[in-house]
Write a protein that holds these residues in place. Structure first.
Motif, mmCIF file in Angstrom:
data_model
loop_
_atom_site.group_PDB
_atom_site.id
_atom_site.type_symbol
_atom_site.label_atom_id
_atom_site.label_comp_id
_atom_site.label_asym_id
_atom_site.label_seq_id
_atom_site.Cartn_x
_atom_site.Cartn_y
_atom_site.Cartn_z
ATOM 1 N N LEU A 129 0.835 -1.203 0.000
ATOM 2 C CA LEU A 129 0.000 0.000 0.000
ATOM 3 C C LEU A 129 0.868 1.251 0.000
ATOM 4 C CD1 LEU A 129 -2.733 1.439 0.242
ATOM 5 C CD2 LEU A 129 -2.591 1.105 2.724
ATOM 6 N N MET A 130 1.949 1.234 0.783
ATOM 7 C CA MET A 130 2.834 2.385 0.828
ATOM 8 C C MET A 130 3.522 2.606 -0.517
ATOM 9 S SD MET A 130 2.239 3.406 3.791
ATOM 10 C CE MET A 130 3.377 4.754 3.683
ATOM 11 N N LEU A 188 7.694 7.987 1.704
ATOM 12 C CA LEU A 188 8.856 7.108 1.682
ATOM 13 C C LEU A 188 9.417 6.916 3.099
ATOM 14 C CD1 LEU A 188 10.971 5.467 0.155
ATOM 15 C CD2 LEU A 188 12.273 7.582 -0.168
ATOM 16 N N THR A 189 9.424 7.970 3.888
ATOM 17 C CA THR A 189 9.883 7.850 5.279
ATOM 18 C C THR A 189 9.026 6.875 6.062
ATOM 19 O OG1 THR A 189 10.703 10.131 5.210
ATOM 20 C CG2 THR A 189 10.361 9.137 7.378
ATOM 21 N N CYS A 195 9.856 -0.805 7.271
ATOM 22 C CA CYS A 195 10.915 -1.796 7.021
ATOM 23 C C CYS A 195 11.833 -1.918 8.223
ATOM 24 C CB CYS A 195 11.712 -1.403 5.783
ATOM 25 S SG CYS A 195 10.766 -1.431 4.250
ATOM 26 N N GLU A 196 12.134 -0.819 8.859
ATOM 27 C CA GLU A 196 13.049 -0.839 9.994
ATOM 28 C C GLU A 196 12.431 -1.554 11.198
ATOM 29 O OE1 GLU A 196 14.377 2.954 11.865
ATOM 30 O OE2 GLU A 196 16.277 2.396 10.917
ATOM 31 N N VAL A 216 11.448 -1.928 -1.583
ATOM 32 C CA VAL A 216 11.472 -0.467 -1.712
ATOM 33 C C VAL A 216 12.545 -0.025 -2.702
ATOM 34 C CG1 VAL A 216 11.768 1.698 -0.450
ATOM 35 C CG2 VAL A 216 10.604 -0.225 0.640
ATOM 36 N N LEU A 217 13.716 -0.655 -2.618
ATOM 37 C CA LEU A 217 14.813 -0.291 -3.521
ATOM 38 C C LEU A 217 14.453 -0.579 -4.972
ATOM 39 C CD1 LEU A 217 17.764 0.698 -3.710
ATOM 40 C CD2 LEU A 217 18.475 -1.681 -3.471
#
Length: 445
Positions: A129-130, A188-189, A195-196, A216-217
């Motif tokens: 979704l992000m 993106l943040t 992810c973190e 993401v990459l």
């Protein structure tokens, strides 16, 4: 009217005088300006503004708010200030997750919806979704950049071309501050935060957590394709490439501390081997620069540790070489020649030298009852100890591949004793209460 003038003072007035009529006041505010006044009142209490102004009134009103009130506050926030929902969700827990997810999906609040999906255990759907929202906001940014064209206003003369290049460089930096660019960076943040939080542990960085980072990459590297920048004007393409470069830099700075460096390099060189090296130049240089900074920090820490160890060894040597002035033993003053009136100390007692010149003697636990009284028994015991130490020394030499010379504080007698040998000091009588002669320690080896 009072809430519109100052919500904090209005809430303070309610806490001091009308605390028993809080529910009636909230119902009355609900009908004012379609709920905007009620939102301001809730925000003054829940955000902590009232607590900052009055440390008593703030907790009092906050304790009188129920979960339904918090849920109502979230509904008003989603209507009037949807950009505040995500920050509220990650800092508070007085809400029902399923109802909040339906509310955020109804108002299309992507970051808050992704966070709630993550809380409910659906991490993959939250990240997708992000990333979909990120693509949509990048397309919106491209349309904004395309609408502000500068190419049609300048003829093709050399002076005008120079002026156009100057404006192009100025615009490429100015687009970092516009609303759409900030929106892309914000989403993106949020994705990187997700992810973190779900990265694998430091002992296993190649599992599910690494795959989230790689998703993401991949989406950022492939953004040039789905944005179709090759069909855009050169100045528009340059602006979008600058934005993508900044996004990649943000991602790499966060990935370095969560993904193993060999896995990251392998990902770039294998999955994106068809891309030009120039597309990764800034990303790789940033990654190597960060890695170099970490090496410098680790090297500095090792230097500091070695300096501290050297100082400790030097301090230990000075303490070992320094004598102690003793004036009293067990509270009894020594004579001028250093003799103690009572020389009958118990066998095996310990001699403790204090910093004030007062020494004390304490009896050992075992009283050395196993000590051999005659010379023959002492020789037999020493022979057994020497044989035992020789056996241990041979085992150490057999298992060690190299014999390193290390800094130590051992005297020649100590080294001889440690290697299984003995010295004359083992047979010499030892007197409790009197200091032995100073021993030469030589140099550090």
């Amino acid at each position: 009217a009072l809430v519109n003038l100052d919500p904090v003072l209005s809430a303070q007035l309610v806490a001091e005088i009308y605390i028993d009529e809080l529910e009636t006041i909230l119902e009355a505010l609900k009908r004012a300006e379609e709920g905007m006044v009620q939102f301001k009142f809730f925000h003054a209490i829940i955000s902590g503004d009232l607590t900052k102004a009055d440390v008593v009134a703030g907790p009092v009103l906050l304790s009188n708010l129920t979960v339904d009130h918090h849920q109502q506050y979230l509904e008003l926030m989603a209507r009037f200030h949807p950009e505040m929902v995500y920050q509220h969700l990650i800092t508070h827990d007085n809400y029902r997750a399923e109802e909040c997810l339906q509310l955020c999906q109804a108002h299309e609040i992507a970051d808050a919806s992704a966070y709630l999906l993550e809380r409910m255990g659906n991490v993959s759907s939250a990240l997708q979704l992000m990333l979909q929202t990120l693509e949509g906001r990048m397309m919106t940014l491209k349309r904004v950049v395309r609408g502000l064209s500068t190419s049609s206003s300048y003829p093709l003369s050399s002076r005008k071309m120079m002026r156009r290049n100057h404006i192009r460089k100025t615009n490429s930096h100015a687009y970092h501050d516009i609303k759409e660019t900030q929106s892309v960076r914000q989403i993106l943040t949020v994705a990187l935060d997700l992810c973190e939080r779900n990265s694998s542990t430091s002992s296993d960085k190649s599992g599910h957590g690494s795959q989230l980072w790689f998703n993401v990459l991949d989406r950022l590297i492939n953004a040039k394709g789905f944005l179709r920048l090759s069909k855009e004007l050169p100045e528009h393409c340059e602006i979008m490439l600058n934005v993508l470069s900044d996004l990649l830099k943000m991602t790499m700075q966060r990935m370095v501390s969560n993904v193993a460096l060999p896995d990251l390099v392998r990902k770039i060189t294998s999955d994106h081997s068809g891309n030009h090296l120039g597309e990764f130049r800034e990303m790789i240089s940033t990654m190597l620069s960060t890695y170099g900074s970490e090496l410098e920090i680790c090297g500095s820490a090792v230097d500091v540790m070695n300096d501290d160890v050297h100082k400790l060894l030097k301090m230990k040597f000075n303490l070992k070489m320094r004598g102690a002035k003793i004036g009293y033993v067990d509270g009894i003053a020594l004579s001028k020649d250093g003799q103690h009136p009572n020389q009958n100390f118990s066998r095996g007692s310990f001699f403790h030298v204090g910093t004030t010149g007062n020494a004390t003697t304490t009896s050992s636990v075992s009283d050395l009852r196993s000590e051999v009284n005659d010379a023959e028994g002492a020789k037999t015991a020493l022979a057994r100890l020497r044989a035992k130490r020789r056996t241990k020394q041979k085992q150490k030499l057999r298992h060690s591949k190299r014999n390193e010379i290390q800094i130590g504080m051992m005297t020649s007698s100590d080294k001889l004793y440690a290697n299984g040998g003995s010295s004359d000091a083992a047979y010499m009588p030892r007197y409790v209460g009197s200091l032995s002669s100073a021993e030469h320690y030589g140099r550090l080896q």
